[in-house]
Each structure stands twice: as C-alpha cells, then as structure tokens.
Design a protein around this motif. Sequence first.
Motif, PDB file in Angstrom:
ATOM      1  N   THR A  89       0.827  -1.209   0.000  1.00  0.00           N
ATOM      2  CA  THR A  89       0.000   0.000   0.000  1.00  0.00           C
ATOM      3  C   THR A  89       0.861   1.258   0.000  1.00  0.00           C
ATOM      4  OG1 THR A  89      -1.696  -1.194   1.219  1.00  0.00           O
ATOM      5  CG2 THR A  89      -1.858   1.190   1.197  1.00  0.00           C
ATOM      6  N   PHE A  90       1.887   1.253   0.821  1.00  0.00           N
ATOM      7  CA  PHE A  90       2.796   2.408   0.875  1.00  0.00           C
ATOM      8  C   PHE A  90       3.453   2.620  -0.493  1.00  0.00           C
ATOM      9  CE2 PHE A  90       6.791   4.584   1.961  1.00  0.00           C
ATOM     10  CZ  PHE A  90       6.302   5.605   2.778  1.00  0.00           C
ATOM     11  N   ILE A  92       2.204   1.933  -3.426  1.00  0.00           N
ATOM     12  CA  ILE A  92       1.234   2.537  -4.346  1.00  0.00           C
ATOM     13  C   ILE A  92       1.252   4.056  -4.190  1.00  0.00           C
ATOM     14  CG2 ILE A  92      -1.233   2.805  -4.848  1.00  0.00           C
ATOM     15  CD1 ILE A  92      -1.581  -0.148  -4.284  1.00  0.00           C
ATOM     16  N   GLY A  93       1.391   4.521  -2.950  1.00  0.00           N
ATOM     17  CA  GLY A  93       1.441   5.962  -2.707  1.00  0.00           C
ATOM     18  C   GLY A  93       2.654   6.633  -3.314  1.00  0.00           C
ATOM     19  N   LEU A  94       3.695   5.862  -3.626  1.00  0.00           N
ATOM     20  CA  LEU A  94       4.922   6.420  -4.225  1.00  0.00           C
ATOM     21  C   LEU A  94       5.005   6.170  -5.732  1.00  0.00           C
ATOM     22  CD1 LEU A  94       7.518   5.253  -1.523  1.00  0.00           C
ATOM     23  CD2 LEU A  94       6.463   7.514  -1.732  1.00  0.00           C
ATOM     24  N   LEU A  95       4.026   5.483  -6.284  1.00  0.00           N
ATOM     25  CA  LEU A  95       4.107   5.003  -7.660  1.00  0.00           C
ATOM     26  C   LEU A  95       4.023   6.143  -8.680  1.00  0.00           C
ATOM     27  CD1 LEU A  95       4.312   2.201  -8.996  1.00  0.00           C
ATOM     28  CD2 LEU A  95       1.826   2.225  -9.227  1.00  0.00           C
ATOM     29  N   PRO A  96       4.963   6.198  -9.644  1.00  0.00           N
ATOM     30  CA  PRO A  96       4.859   7.197 -10.721  1.00  0.00           C
ATOM     31  C   PRO A  96       3.636   6.904 -11.597  1.00  0.00           C
ATOM     32  CG  PRO A  96       7.071   6.257 -10.600  1.00  0.00           C
ATOM     33  CD  PRO A  96       6.201   5.409  -9.735  1.00  0.00           C
ATOM     34  N   THR A  97       3.091   7.929 -12.226  1.00  0.00           N
ATOM     35  CA  THR A  97       1.906   7.765 -13.059  1.00  0.00           C
ATOM     36  C   THR A  97       2.288   7.433 -14.504  1.00  0.00           C
ATOM     37  OG1 THR A  97       1.848  10.121 -13.612  1.00  0.00           O
ATOM     38  CG2 THR A  97       0.660   9.403 -11.625  1.00  0.00           C
ATOM     39  N   TYR A  98       1.274   7.236 -15.327  1.00  0.00           N
ATOM     40  CA  TYR A  98       1.480   6.912 -16.740  1.00  0.00           C
ATOM     41  C   TYR A  98       2.278   8.018 -17.445  1.00  0.00           C
ATOM     42  CZ  TYR A  98       0.309   5.298 -21.467  1.00  0.00           C
ATOM     43  OH  TYR A  98       0.362   4.841 -22.760  1.00  0.00           O
ATOM     44  N   GLU A  99       2.008   9.247 -17.081  1.00  0.00           N
ATOM     45  CA  GLU A  99       2.706  10.378 -17.710  1.00  0.00           C
ATOM     46  C   GLU A  99       4.203  10.325 -17.455  1.00  0.00           C
ATOM     47  OE1 GLU A  99       2.475  15.294 -17.799  1.00  0.00           O
ATOM     48  OE2 GLU A  99       1.289  14.139 -16.352  1.00  0.00           O
ATOM     49  N   ALA A 100       4.611   9.764 -16.303  1.00  0.00           N
ATOM     50  CA  ALA A 100       6.024   9.732 -15.931  1.00  0.00           C
ATOM     51  C   ALA A 100       6.762   8.538 -16.515  1.00  0.00           C
ATOM     52  CB  ALA A 100       6.164   9.740 -14.410  1.00  0.00           C
ATOM     53  N   ILE A 101       6.154   7.345 -16.468  1.00  0.00           N
ATOM     54  CA  ILE A 101       6.897   6.138 -16.893  1.00  0.00           C
ATOM     55  C   ILE A 101       6.126   5.290 -17.905  1.00  0.00           C
ATOM     56  CG2 ILE A 101       8.213   6.016 -14.741  1.00  0.00           C
ATOM     57  CD1 ILE A 101       6.311   3.823 -13.787  1.00  0.00           C
ATOM     58  N   GLY A 102       5.046   5.812 -18.419  1.00  0.00           N
ATOM     59  CA  GLY A 102       4.323   5.105 -19.473  1.00  0.00           C
ATOM     60  C   GLY A 102       3.606   3.860 -18.994  1.00  0.00           C
ATOM     61  N   TRP A 178      -4.080  12.438  -3.736  1.00  0.00           N
ATOM     62  CA  TRP A 178      -4.595  11.066  -3.685  1.00  0.00           C
ATOM     63  C   TRP A 178      -3.608  10.087  -3.067  1.00  0.00           C
ATOM     64  CZ3 TRP A 178      -2.145   6.943  -6.028  1.00  0.00           C
ATOM     65  CH2 TRP A 178      -1.133   7.256  -6.948  1.00  0.00           C
ATOM     66  N   ARG A 179      -2.323  10.477  -3.018  1.00  0.00           N
ATOM     67  CA  ARG A 179      -1.290   9.584  -2.487  1.00  0.00           C
ATOM     68  C   ARG A 179      -1.303   9.515  -0.955  1.00  0.00           C
ATOM     69  NH1 ARG A 179       2.539   8.454  -6.462  1.00  0.00           N
ATOM     70  NH2 ARG A 179       2.397   9.761  -8.329  1.00  0.00           N
ATOM     71  N   LEU A 184      -0.259   7.200   4.525  1.00  0.00           N
ATOM     72  CA  LEU A 184      -0.657   7.215   5.932  1.00  0.00           C
ATOM     73  C   LEU A 184      -0.823   5.807   6.505  1.00  0.00           C
ATOM     74  CD1 LEU A 184      -3.333  10.068   6.158  1.00  0.00           C
ATOM     75  CD2 LEU A 184      -1.041  10.043   7.167  1.00  0.00           C
ATOM     76  N   SER A 185      -1.052   4.822   5.635  1.00  0.00           N
ATOM     77  CA  SER A 185      -1.268   3.460   6.124  1.00  0.00           C
ATOM     78  C   SER A 185      -0.053   2.930   6.883  1.00  0.00           C
ATOM     79  CB  SER A 185      -1.598   2.519   4.964  1.00  0.00           C
ATOM     80  OG  SER A 185      -0.481   2.332   4.121  1.00  0.00           O
ATOM     81  N   ALA A 186       1.121   3.503   6.617  1.00  0.00           N
ATOM     82  CA  ALA A 186       2.332   3.054   7.319  1.00  0.00           C
ATOM     83  C   ALA A 186       2.190   3.244   8.826  1.00  0.00           C
ATOM     84  CB  ALA A 186       3.546   3.821   6.795  1.00  0.00           C
TER      85      ALA A 186
END
Length: 413
Positions: A89-90, A92-102, A178-179, A184-186
């Motif tokens: 879950t943590f 996912i909160g750090l995951l780059p979006t499609y615009e950044a890494i396709g 949204w992140r 916060l789940s940590a």
Amino acid sequence: MRAIVASSLIGTTIEWFDFFAYSTAAALVLNALFFPTYDPVVGTVLAFGGIAVGYFGRPLGSVVFGHFGDKIGRKSMLVISLIAMGGATFAIGLLPTYEAIGVAAPILLMVLRFVQGFALGGEWGGAVLMVVEHSPEKKRGLFGSAPQSGLALGLTLSTLTFLALGQLPDDDFASWGWRIPFLLSATLVIVGLVIRLKISETPAFKTLRESGTRVDMPIVETLRNHWKPVLLAALCFANVGAIFYALFTFSITYGTTYIGLSRNTMLLVAVACSVVAFFGIPVAGVLSDRFGRRAVFMTGIVLTIVIAFPMFWLIDSGSVLLTVTGYLLATVGFCASYGTLGVLYAEAFTVSIRYTGMSLALGIGTVLGSAFVPIIYLELLSIFDGSWAISLYIVLTGVISVFAVRALTADQG
C-alpha cells in the motif's frame, strides 16, 4: 483478551483502509492517472480491474498463509501478512503515473494490487482465528465480529481522509493529494505490529502442536477431505460481496456519474453506512451467540433480497435524504450477514486445517462473488440502462447464499 481483540481489529482496519483507499481513488482519479489513453468509462473499468487483480491474489495467499498458519502458528502469519499488505500500500502511494513512466505505471499498479490481495488472503483468516480460538464458547460471536468491524472502521478512516483531501484544488488532488491515504497506512501498520508482536498464540493451536496432530500438508487435506465445506462457505459469500460493493465502493461511481450527486455527498453517505456497520456488526455477533450463526446470517441475506429493488428506487430518486435511507436499509442486512461470517467460517472447519479452510473459502468466495462485481455493475448499467438489473443480480446472489448456508450448517449439525 482486549489486546487480542485490538490486534485483530487494527489488522483488519488496516486491510480495509488500504482496500477502500484504492477503490475510492479508482472511482475518483486513478483512471485518468494510470489509464489515460482510454475514455473515462473504460478507464474507470480498468481502474476497478485492479480490485479484481487483488482478489485473484487472495486464493494463493490463503493457500500459503493457511498452510503455514496451520503448521507454524496463527501469530507469525499475521505479522508477515500485515507487513506485506502495508508495504504494498505504501508503495502505491509512491508510484509514478502513466505520464512519468508510461505503460510501466499501470503494470506496477496491478502488481502491487496482487501483493495486497496475496497478503489479504492470509490476514483475515488469521485475525478471525486469533479472537475465536481465544474466546469463550458463549462469546465467540461477539469476539468473532471484531475483525469484521475493521471493515467499517477502515472505511470510515479512508473516506474521512478523502473528504479532507477533497477540499484541495482538483489539480493538487490529482498531482499528490490522492497519495496521502496510501502513505498514511504506514502509521497504522506500525501500531498493528507493536500490538501483534505482544499477543500469544491461540490455545487451540497450542493444543494441536503439543498433541502432535498437526497435518503435514493442510492444503492437500483440505481439498481432499473438506472440499465440500470450502465450496459451500465460498458460496455463502456471494450475496455478501454483491451488497458490499453496492454499498461501499460502486456507490461512489453510481451516485456521482449516474445520479448526479456530488463526490462529497457520496463520501458522506459511505461514512454514514460505515458508522451504522461499526455498531451493527457486533450486535449481529451477540445475536448469533443467542440465536445461532445460521439464523442471523440468513436473516441478513433475506433482508438484502427484500430491500434490493426498493433500495435503488430510493437512490434513483435523486434526493439526498432518500438516497441515504436506501443505503442505510441495505446496511442493516449487510451487518447481519457479514457480522457473523467470521465465526460461521471458523466453526465449519476442524482446528488442524481451520486456517487453510476458512482462508481458502473466503479467497474463492471473493473471486466468485466480489472480484468482478464493480465491472459487472457497470456492464449491467450499460446494457440494460437501469439499476433494476443490479437489484436482480443482488437477489440472485442472495438465493445462492441462502441455499449454501443451509447446506453448510446442516453439515455442521
């Protein structure tokens, strides 16, 4: 006992906080951030597909965690599942979006959702067993409802977080707001770990270990000699999954997209339902101690069947008051069935394969009865252009669950 109940409640609260954080984000923003090459409706379907991916990880997780939970112990598996769930879950909160890494962005998102599902496959069964196997027989229903209450608490915390973030400008929410729930789940994970590391193994498993009667291959034993209660318990979940999505996740998309209510209004509706569920679920547990698991579970299913059409008549009116009324009526039925589900499952299996049996039953049940439900609801609306098809789906799943629980509890005697 208070520490054990707190441990199970916090664990399932984290589990459902993570789940609702994803499903709420999927309904609000993930379609545009991770599937931008599709039109909004298709993007939403693909974002909800992440829920399905998570559910496909559950049966595998139930096999792995159930196997070692029945061989090594309940406590150690609960600690590992909590770490895996929180870590995914943590991330996912750090995951780059499609615009950044396709295209790597949606792929990584699905991988992390699978890890969440895998961990969840072991979390729920272990959390239920910790309280059920520690509790006195006459209070199993009450204490066994504690992990179920984590759903309501996790939903409340997640929804309130998104309500607060809803005050941000749309660009800020889409960029970073949204992140926050995922990150916060940590905090919840750390609190849960501190408590879980202090609790003891269950008396039932200690007795099993000391007697030398542990099963070498719990999954083989379960599939060979206990496949019938696994299948029946899985089918019991059909209606629970159907009404769950109508109430708590799909409701946001339906209310905002098809009824025209605001996002904050639908989030507040979800909070109202979760508050009712938080108090209603333990009430169902108490009633099951007095009147039996089957009676209370079936009452909830039958109520869900009866309210399936009136619920959407009220919601489709467009009135906020009537919408809240419709959702709250359905929540009462959900409390009765979901509140007794944990102890119903636990009592369906012997101690030696209990972790495996109930986890596998829930894993299969959620794949059959939950994984594709949001997508099914969207497709039903698209094909039939009306909520009546969703109501009919809920009724049909209710009939399946009624027959399944009658057969399951008949086998239990």
